[in-house]
Design a protein around this motif. Structure first.
Motif, PDB file in Angstrom:
ATOM      1  N   GLN A 202       1.334  -1.483  -0.148  1.00  0.00           N
ATOM      2  CA  GLN A 202      -0.441   0.259  -0.527  1.00  0.00           C
ATOM      3  C   GLN A 202       0.847   1.485  -0.255  1.00  0.00           C
ATOM      4  OE1 GLN A 202      -2.777  -0.403   2.905  1.00  0.00           O
ATOM      5  NE2 GLN A 202      -3.771  -2.155   2.258  1.00  0.00           N
ATOM      6  N   ARG A 203       1.853   1.330   0.681  1.00  0.00           N
ATOM      7  CA  ARG A 203       3.111   1.924   0.841  1.00  0.00           C
ATOM      8  C   ARG A 203       3.239   2.550  -0.679  1.00  0.00           C
ATOM      9  NH1 ARG A 203       4.588  -0.192   5.949  1.00  0.00           N
ATOM     10  NH2 ARG A 203       6.348  -0.553   5.333  1.00  0.00           N
ATOM     11  N   GLN A 204       4.110   1.387  -1.305  1.00  0.00           N
ATOM     12  CA  GLN A 204       4.664   1.584  -2.381  1.00  0.00           C
ATOM     13  C   GLN A 204       4.299   1.953  -3.798  1.00  0.00           C
ATOM     14  OE1 GLN A 204       6.094  -2.367  -3.278  1.00  0.00           O
ATOM     15  NE2 GLN A 204       8.043  -2.522  -2.173  1.00  0.00           N
ATOM     16  N   GLN A 205       2.281   1.717  -3.855  1.00  0.00           N
ATOM     17  CA  GLN A 205       1.388   2.584  -4.154  1.00  0.00           C
ATOM     18  C   GLN A 205       0.916   3.515  -4.249  1.00  0.00           C
ATOM     19  OE1 GLN A 205      -0.114   0.402  -6.800  1.00  0.00           O
ATOM     20  NE2 GLN A 205      -1.399   1.679  -7.431  1.00  0.00           N
ATOM     21  N   GLN A 206       0.878   4.364  -2.662  1.00  0.00           N
ATOM     22  CA  GLN A 206       0.501   5.484  -2.265  1.00  0.00           C
ATOM     23  C   GLN A 206       1.799   6.524  -3.117  1.00  0.00           C
ATOM     24  OE1 GLN A 206      -1.988   6.569  -0.985  1.00  0.00           O
ATOM     25  NE2 GLN A 206      -1.455   8.972  -1.403  1.00  0.00           N
ATOM     26  N   GLN A 207       3.462   6.033  -3.139  1.00  0.00           N
ATOM     27  CA  GLN A 207       4.679   6.335  -3.246  1.00  0.00           C
ATOM     28  C   GLN A 207       4.088   6.808  -4.239  1.00  0.00           C
ATOM     29  OE1 GLN A 207       8.177   5.063  -1.809  1.00  0.00           O
ATOM     30  NE2 GLN A 207       9.214   6.282  -3.281  1.00  0.00           N
TER      31      GLN A 207
ATOM     32  N   ASN B  51       1.977   6.241  -7.350  1.00  0.00           N
ATOM     33  CA  ASN B  51       0.793   7.819  -7.511  1.00  0.00           C
ATOM     34  C   ASN B  51       1.019   9.109  -7.160  1.00  0.00           C
ATOM     35  OD1 ASN B  51      -1.003   5.639  -7.934  1.00  0.00           O
ATOM     36  ND2 ASN B  51      -2.096   5.559  -5.741  1.00  0.00           N
ATOM     37  N   ASN B  52       1.890   9.475  -5.739  1.00  0.00           N
ATOM     38  CA  ASN B  52       2.466  10.915  -5.554  1.00  0.00           C
ATOM     39  C   ASN B  52       3.545  11.444  -6.562  1.00  0.00           C
ATOM     40  OD1 ASN B  52       0.556  10.943  -3.621  1.00  0.00           O
ATOM     41  ND2 ASN B  52       2.484  10.064  -2.104  1.00  0.00           N
TER      42      ASN B  52
ATOM     43  N   ALA C 155       3.563  14.678  -9.191  1.00  0.00           N
ATOM     44  CA  ALA C 155       3.567  15.551  -9.272  1.00  0.00           C
ATOM     45  C   ALA C 155       4.719  15.120 -10.847  1.00  0.00           C
ATOM     46  CB  ALA C 155       5.235  15.109  -8.493  1.00  0.00           C
ATOM     47  N   LYS C 156       4.565  14.484 -11.871  1.00  0.00           N
ATOM     48  CA  LYS C 156       4.989  14.561 -13.052  1.00  0.00           C
ATOM     49  C   LYS C 156       3.599  14.662 -13.793  1.00  0.00           C
ATOM     50  CE  LYS C 156       8.340  10.689 -12.147  1.00  0.00           C
ATOM     51  NZ  LYS C 156       8.785   9.257 -12.774  1.00  0.00           N
ATOM     52  N   LYS C 157       2.289  14.817 -13.668  1.00  0.00           N
ATOM     53  CA  LYS C 157       1.262  15.167 -14.451  1.00  0.00           C
ATOM     54  C   LYS C 157       1.905  16.821 -14.455  1.00  0.00           C
ATOM     55  CE  LYS C 157      -3.484  16.098 -13.989  1.00  0.00           C
ATOM     56  NZ  LYS C 157      -5.414  15.642 -13.119  1.00  0.00           N
ATOM     57  N   PRO C 158       1.058  17.179 -15.609  1.00  0.00           N
ATOM     58  CA  PRO C 158       2.027  18.036 -16.572  1.00  0.00           C
ATOM     59  C   PRO C 158       0.837  19.437 -16.327  1.00  0.00           C
ATOM     60  CG  PRO C 158       1.012  16.746 -18.357  1.00  0.00           C
ATOM     61  CD  PRO C 158       1.152  15.710 -16.994  1.00  0.00           C
TER      62      PRO C 158
END
Length: 212
Positions: free
Chosen positions: A74-79, A81-82, A86-89
């Motif tokens: 779950q932590r890996q998935q959350q990271q 997603n974050n 952040a990379k989303k233009p």
């Protein structure tokens, strides 16, 4: 229930009947599910085994996950997603909104700064105008008492309020040293003359300030 194969006769025997079969064959037994061979009566401790799905699917098999492993995933998935967020233009609309918000925050400070600058300019203009007016004033060259009287009136007028004797003397000295006709006067000379000219009197219950 766990089943075993007799390594002597090849019969498949369920665990409850192993003791009876062993008394007849005196052989070793191999677990049908995990293919583990047991010597003597070691099969008695073999109470659980892998499932058929785990046995035949091997690397493709996904068994029940432990709580710690689930939290880690779950932590890996959350990271992830974050990172994707952040990379989303940034869209053009969002960028314009951000600029508008920043401008609205800066506007009060910018407006205040502009007002302060304008006030400073007005004050500077007024100061220059007053200075020019004083420098053009006609002062009697040989009458120092009159010079101090006129300078004192100018100091009180420009200050727009009461002055202490000390501050009044400082302003008079500054004004006389700035005037073309009296700029050569020494500070000590103006100071001594100021003390001579300025007189404090009493009229009834009121203090009065006069010049000689």
């Amino acid at each position: 229930m766990v089943s075993f194969q007799c390594d002597n006769c090849g019969d498949v025997v369920k665990k409850p009947k192993l003791d009876q079969h062993r008394g007849r064959c005196h052989a070793t037994f191999t677990c049908i599910d995990c293919s583990t061979t047991f010597q003597g009566t070691n099969y008695k401790s073999h109470t659980s085994c892998i499932s058929e799905a785990e046995k035949y699917q091997k690397s493709l098999f996904r068994g029940k996950k432990g709580k710690q492993q689930q939290q880690q995933q779950q932590r890996q998935q959350q990271q992830q997603n974050n990172n994707n967020e952040a990379k989303k233009p940034v869209s053009l609309i969002d960028e314009l909104k951000n600029k508008k918000a920043a401008a609205s925050q800066e506007e009060p400070n910018g407006k205040r700064k502009a007002e302060d600058d304008e006030n400073a300019k007005e004050s500077s203009k007024k100061s220059k105008k007053d200075k020019s007016k004083w420098e053009d004033a006609d002062l009697p060259v040989d009458n120092k008492s009159k010079q101090i009287e006129l300078a004192l009136k100018e100091a009180l007028k420009s200050n727009k309020g009461p002055l202490s004797a000390k501050d009044a003397r400082k302003k008079v000295i500054k004004l006389l040293q700035a005037h073309p006709k009296t700029k050569k006067l020494e500070k000590s000379e103006i100071k001594d003359k100021f003390d001579e000219v300025l007189m404090i009197g009493l009229e009834g219950d009121k203090l009065t300030l006069k010049t000689a």
